[in-house]
Motif scaffolding. Structure first.
Motif, short mmCIF file in Angstrom:
data_model
loop_
_atom_site.label_atom_id
_atom_site.label_comp_id
_atom_site.label_asym_id
_atom_site.label_seq_id
_atom_site.Cartn_x
_atom_site.Cartn_y
_atom_site.Cartn_z
N ASP A 95 0.79 -1.12 0.11
CA ASP A 95 0.06 -0.03 0.15
C ASP A 95 0.72 1.32 -0.10
O ASP A 95 1.85 1.27 0.54
N ASN A 96 0.23 2.40 -0.68
CA ASN A 96 1.06 3.65 -0.52
C ASN A 96 2.37 3.73 -1.10
O ASN A 96 3.22 4.59 -0.84
N SER A 97 2.55 2.67 -2.22
CA SER A 97 3.84 2.83 -2.86
C SER A 97 3.88 3.53 -4.20
O SER A 97 2.75 3.61 -4.79
N ARG A 98 5.16 3.63 -4.79
CA ARG A 98 5.18 4.52 -5.98
C ARG A 98 6.13 3.75 -6.83
O ARG A 98 7.34 3.23 -6.27
N ILE A 99 5.83 3.68 -8.34
CA ILE A 99 6.77 3.11 -9.18
C ILE A 99 6.96 3.98 -10.10
O ILE A 99 6.28 4.60 -10.83
N ALA A 100 8.32 4.44 -10.33
CA ALA A 100 8.82 5.38 -10.97
C ALA A 100 8.65 5.04 -12.65
O ALA A 100 8.76 3.99 -13.13
N ALA A 101 8.56 6.17 -13.38
CA ALA A 101 8.48 5.89 -14.90
C ALA A 101 9.42 4.79 -15.46
O ALA A 101 10.78 5.29 -15.18
N GLY A 102 9.26 3.97 -16.27
CA GLY A 102 10.26 3.09 -16.96
C GLY A 102 10.74 2.02 -15.88
O GLY A 102 11.73 1.25 -16.53
N ALA A 103 10.45 1.84 -14.59
CA ALA A 103 10.95 1.25 -13.79
C ALA A 103 10.54 -0.31 -14.10
O ALA A 103 9.57 -0.59 -14.65
N VAL A 104 11.26 -1.39 -13.94
CA VAL A 104 11.05 -2.81 -13.84
C VAL A 104 11.04 -3.47 -12.55
O VAL A 104 12.14 -4.11 -12.21
#
Length: 219
Positions: free
Chosen positions: A140-149
């Motif tokens: 929960d409440n996490s972020r995945i940056a653009a282009g991440a794998v």
């Protein structure tokens, strides 16, 4: 159903600064259309009408550019911003208040049977072009940056960046992506490690200079 649709439209209004009205969102936003199609396709899928379910999902893909397998489970207030190229696999599970940008893939990592796609927690943001591959949970409440794998589990309140993605923990703070939608200026763990090494080198150089000066004084 109508209550859920109203919630979804409000979620788009909160998260998309370009949204001008609920009518515009309902009529013109492909993410909303894809979600509506998916509800119908998922209903057919749960009643084992697999061919009809896939037909509806492929029709949705044709019109919206968003491919959601009818078996995927999606929570409330789900937002797909722009949407083109989004792919969500059969056993993916998505919590409430999740935000995806264009080009996101929630996919499997092989040909295994059963649960093979990720489980996305509540209040998660996944940046454009990101890939989340495999059967694990994004907290929960996490972020995945653009282009991440992302290929491994993410704890709650964390940020993933890079290829393959690495975790940057946000200690004790809830990520509120509705106020912070920056997908680019996220912490880079490699840069952080380089900074640490640079600082360590400076301290060593300073200590060596002090030792050298002390040696000259003793002489």
């Amino acid at each position: 159903m109508f209550k859920g649709l109203r919630e979804t439209i409000r979620a788009y209004q909160e998260r998309d600064p370009a949204a001008r009205s609920g009518v515009e969102i309902f009529l013109l936003y492909p993410g909303v259309h894809a979600t509506i199609y998916h509800k119908f396709a998922h209903f057919l899928y749960r009643h084992r009408l697999f061919f009809l379910a896939r037909f509806v999902s492929q029709w949705s893909r044709f019109w919206t550019g968003i491919e959601i397998h009818p078996g995927a489970t999606i929570g409330r207030r789900f937002v797909i911003d722009h949407g083109m190229g989004v792919v969500i696999g059969e056993t993916a599970e998505i919590g409430d208040d999740v935000l995806l940008y264009q080009g996101v893939t929630l996919g499997g990592s092989g040909k295994e049977k059963g649960k093979r796609h990720p489980t996305i927690g509540n209040n998660v943001m996944i940046g454009s072009g990101a890939r989340v591959l495999g059967s694990f949970k994004v907290g929960d409440n996490s972020r995945i940056a653009a282009g991440a794998v992302v290929v491994a589990e993410m704890p709650p309140n964390s940020t993933a960046v890079g290829v393959p993605a690495q975790i940057v923990k946000v200690a004790g703070e809830r990520v509120n992506y509705t106020k912070e939608l920056d997908q680019i200026h996220t912490p880079d763990p490699v840069s952080l490690e380089i900074q640490k090494l640079t600082e360590c080198t400076r301290r060593l150089e300073k200590a060596m200079r002090e030792l050298e000066e002390k040696r000259h004084e003793d002489i």
